[in-house]
Design a protein around this motif. Structure first.
Motif, PDB file in Angstrom:
ATOM      1  N   ARG A  20      42.616  44.833  19.172  1.00 48.58           N
ATOM      2  CA  ARG A  20      42.068  44.223  20.383  1.00 48.58           C
ATOM      3  C   ARG A  20      40.811  43.422  20.040  1.00 48.58           C
ATOM      4  NH1 ARG A  20      42.132  47.528  25.820  1.00 48.58           N
ATOM      5  NH2 ARG A  20      42.773  45.482  26.554  1.00 48.58           N
ATOM      6  N   THR A  21      40.733  42.198  20.586  1.00 50.20           N
ATOM      7  CA  THR A  21      39.594  41.325  20.323  1.00 50.20           C
ATOM      8  C   THR A  21      39.178  40.644  21.621  1.00 50.20           C
ATOM      9  OG1 THR A  21      40.870  39.305  19.883  1.00 50.20           O
ATOM     10  CG2 THR A  21      40.559  40.838  18.031  1.00 50.20           C
ATOM     11  N   LEU A  22      38.083  39.901  21.566  1.00 47.98           N
ATOM     12  CA  LEU A  22      37.639  39.145  22.731  1.00 47.98           C
ATOM     13  C   LEU A  22      38.698  38.148  23.192  1.00 47.98           C
ATOM     14  CD1 LEU A  22      33.875  38.264  22.055  1.00 47.98           C
ATOM     15  CD2 LEU A  22      34.794  39.772  23.829  1.00 47.98           C
ATOM     16  N   ALA A  23      39.535  37.696  22.273  1.00 47.26           N
ATOM     17  CA  ALA A  23      40.569  36.723  22.617  1.00 47.26           C
ATOM     18  C   ALA A  23      41.600  37.290  23.593  1.00 47.26           C
ATOM     19  CB  ALA A  23      41.275  36.230  21.353  1.00 47.26           C
ATOM     20  N   ASP A  24      41.630  38.604  23.747  1.00 45.62           N
ATOM     21  CA  ASP A  24      42.551  39.234  24.692  1.00 45.62           C
ATOM     22  C   ASP A  24      42.076  39.110  26.136  1.00 45.62           C
ATOM     23  OD1 ASP A  24      44.157  40.138  22.581  1.00 45.62           O
ATOM     24  OD2 ASP A  24      43.009  42.001  22.391  1.00 45.62           O
ATOM     25  N   PHE A  25      40.860  38.586  26.333  1.00 44.18           N
ATOM     26  CA  PHE A  25      40.248  38.590  27.660  1.00 44.18           C
ATOM     27  C   PHE A  25      39.831  37.186  28.095  1.00 44.18           C
ATOM     28  CE2 PHE A  25      39.651  42.683  25.639  1.00 44.18           C
ATOM     29  CZ  PHE A  25      40.146  43.543  26.614  1.00 44.18           C
ATOM     30  N   SER A  26      39.715  37.027  29.423  1.00 45.55           N
ATOM     31  CA  SER A  26      39.312  35.745  30.003  1.00 45.55           C
ATOM     32  C   SER A  26      38.024  35.830  30.799  1.00 45.55           C
ATOM     33  CB  SER A  26      40.424  35.220  30.933  1.00 45.55           C
ATOM     34  OG  SER A  26      41.633  35.053  30.236  1.00 45.55           O
ATOM     35  N   LEU A  27      37.628  37.049  31.188  1.00 43.63           N
ATOM     36  CA  LEU A  27      36.483  37.234  32.079  1.00 43.63           C
ATOM     37  C   LEU A  27      35.664  38.430  31.638  1.00 43.63           C
ATOM     38  CD1 LEU A  27      35.030  36.606  34.874  1.00 43.63           C
ATOM     39  CD2 LEU A  27      36.567  38.338  35.851  1.00 43.63           C
ATOM     40  N   VAL A  28      34.343  38.294  31.721  1.00 42.19           N
ATOM     41  CA  VAL A  28      33.432  39.439  31.608  1.00 42.19           C
ATOM     42  C   VAL A  28      32.710  39.560  32.940  1.00 42.19           C
ATOM     43  CG1 VAL A  28      31.388  40.384  30.509  1.00 42.19           C
ATOM     44  CG2 VAL A  28      33.113  39.268  29.123  1.00 42.19           C
ATOM     45  N   ALA A  61      28.077  35.633  22.626  1.00 43.57           N
ATOM     46  CA  ALA A  61      29.368  35.823  21.960  1.00 43.57           C
ATOM     47  C   ALA A  61      30.536  35.593  22.913  1.00 43.57           C
ATOM     48  CB  ALA A  61      29.450  37.227  21.366  1.00 43.57           C
ATOM     49  N   VAL A  62      30.437  36.102  24.139  1.00 39.74           N
ATOM     50  CA  VAL A  62      31.565  35.940  25.063  1.00 39.74           C
ATOM     51  C   VAL A  62      31.698  34.478  25.491  1.00 39.74           C
ATOM     52  CG1 VAL A  62      31.457  38.340  25.828  1.00 39.74           C
ATOM     53  CG2 VAL A  62      30.278  36.582  27.160  1.00 39.74           C
ATOM     54  N   GLY A  75      34.824  31.616  24.828  1.00 37.59           N
ATOM     55  CA  GLY A  75      35.469  30.930  25.941  1.00 37.59           C
ATOM     56  C   GLY A  75      35.695  31.760  27.180  1.00 37.59           C
ATOM     57  N   LEU A  76      35.069  32.927  27.267  1.00 40.84           N
ATOM     58  CA  LEU A  76      35.251  33.783  28.438  1.00 40.84           C
ATOM     59  C   LEU A  76      34.354  33.320  29.587  1.00 40.84           C
ATOM     60  CD1 LEU A  76      36.342  35.545  26.046  1.00 40.84           C
ATOM     61  CD2 LEU A  76      35.691  37.539  27.401  1.00 40.84           C
ATOM     62  N   ASP A 104      45.618  37.713  35.165  1.00 44.01           N
ATOM     63  CA  ASP A 104      45.678  39.082  35.681  1.00 44.01           C
ATOM     64  C   ASP A 104      44.332  39.764  35.472  1.00 44.01           C
ATOM     65  OD1 ASP A 104      46.384  42.182  35.157  1.00 44.01           O
ATOM     66  OD2 ASP A 104      47.899  41.291  36.470  1.00 44.01           O
ATOM     67  N   THR A 105      44.014  40.738  36.316  1.00 45.91           N
ATOM     68  CA  THR A 105      42.741  41.453  36.160  1.00 45.91           C
ATOM     69  C   THR A 105      42.677  42.242  34.861  1.00 45.91           C
ATOM     70  OG1 THR A 105      43.553  43.362  37.420  1.00 45.91           O
ATOM     71  CG2 THR A 105      42.373  41.657  38.650  1.00 45.91           C
ATOM     72  N   ARG A 106      43.812  42.475  34.243  1.00 45.67           N
ATOM     73  CA  ARG A 106      43.794  43.160  32.942  1.00 45.67           C
ATOM     74  C   ARG A 106      43.208  42.265  31.855  1.00 45.67           C
ATOM     75  NH1 ARG A 106      43.699  48.010  34.318  1.00 45.67           N
ATOM     76  NH2 ARG A 106      44.258  48.660  32.227  1.00 45.67           N
ATOM     77  N   ARG A 107      42.957  41.008  32.194  1.00 44.84           N
ATOM     78  CA  ARG A 107      42.277  40.098  31.262  1.00 44.84           C
ATOM     79  C   ARG A 107      40.766  40.131  31.465  1.00 44.84           C
ATOM     80  NH1 ARG A 107      44.594  37.144  27.081  1.00 44.84           N
ATOM     81  NH2 ARG A 107      43.149  35.462  27.604  1.00 44.84           N
ATOM     82  N   ALA A 108      40.290  41.101  32.255  1.00 48.75           N
ATOM     83  CA  ALA A 108      38.846  41.213  32.524  1.00 48.75           C
ATOM     84  C   ALA A 108      38.238  42.404  31.786  1.00 48.75           C
ATOM     85  CB  ALA A 108      38.595  41.364  34.022  1.00 48.75           C
TER      86      ALA A 108
END
Length: 282
Positions: free
Chosen positions: A70-78, A158-159, A163-164, A229-233
């Motif tokens: 798992r990395t930051l690339a798995d996410f779109s939002l913080v 970093a986020v 690109g988050l 999806d919210t799972r990208r948060a």
């Protein structure tokens, strides 16, 4: 499922963390640039997890079991809570201090954050105690007392570089979230609006209260705008009113949090800064 274990503790000798690492029988141990340890292919059985967490707590080390890769690339939002998460203070407590009521308000705040009181009702009670205070006191709190939590700048840099999108969603007040949005270059903010008349607080908020449900809805709305999806948060918080938005996230992070929050989060940063999430995500 292959699991990794990430160990990190500011100022903790490497030998101590290595001793904790071997309780999980890792295939490999890698020292990360942040001086954290990543233990790969660990035996994440209940007994091992309990032993690792107990030893880590004594050593003041944060121990996170997480799916490998798992990395930051798995996410779109913080998405971040503000008070006692992105910043070190509870703004309403510091405002109350200007009225000589900090102890009284802090007691209510603590009970609400532990989940013992309804958040909306507790906020209404606390804000009512601020009636008559000069609005200029908010600026004093901002200038004299508001400080970012350790690691916040590094985490945000970093986020953003990854690109988050960033969201600050708070049961606190827009006076502070608006300033942090400008200062930190955040994408979205949402908080309560304090009513001011003739330069003084009225003891009321304008519009609906940003409680646990509204925090969750805000994360959902922003994700919908982003088309993800919210799972990208990734959602970070410390109090019981953060649990619902943390519950819809792909990764929930408890930062210096109340026990009820630590128990339900994917990641608990009790000793590391907010940038500890970067080590967890590789």
């Amino acid at each position: 499922m292959t699991m990794n274990l990430v160990l990190q503790g500011p100022g903790v000798p490497a030998a101590i963390m290595e001793g904790i690492a071997w309780l999980a029988h890792p295939a490999r141990v890698t020292v990360l640039p942040s001086q954290a340890l990543r233990c790969e292919e660990v035996a994440a059985t209940p007994d091992v997890v309990e032993a690792v967490q107990a030893a880590a707590l004594v050593a003041r080390v944060d121990a996170t079991f997480i799916e490998a890769g798992r990395t930051l690339a798995d996410f779109s939002l913080v998405a971040m809570d503000m008070d006692s998460t992105l910043i070190t203070i509870e703004c309403i407590d510091e405002i109350a201090d200007m009225q000589g009521l900090k102890a009284q308000v802090s007691e209510i705040t603590e009970s609400a954050m532990r989940g013992e009181l309804d958040f909306a009702a507790s906020l209404t009670r606390r804000v009512a105690l601020l009636a008559g205070l000069e609005a200029s006191s908010l600026e004093r709190v901002c200038e004299e007392r508001l400080r970012l939590s350790p690691g916040a700048d590094t985490m945000l840099a970093a986020v953003k570089a990854a690109g988050l999108t960033t969201l600050l969603v708070s049961g606190g007040f827009t006076f502070f979230t608006d300033r942090l949005k400008t200062r930190l270059g955040l994408d979205y903010t949402h908080a309560n609006v304090l009513e001011v008349e003739d330069g003084r607080l009225t003891g009321r908020v304008i519009g609906g209260i940003v409680d646990a449900e509204e925090k969750m809805r805000t994360v959902e709305r922003v994700c919908a705008e982003l088309g993800v999806d919210t799972r990208r948060a990734i959602v970070m918080g410390d109090g019981a009113n953060d649990l619902k938005m943390m519950g819809v996230a792909g990764l929930s992070v408890a930062f210096r949090a109340k026990p009820v929050v630590r128990a339900q989060a994917d990641v608990a940063l009790n000793f590391s800064g907010l940038d500890g999430v970067l080590a967890v995500l590789g």
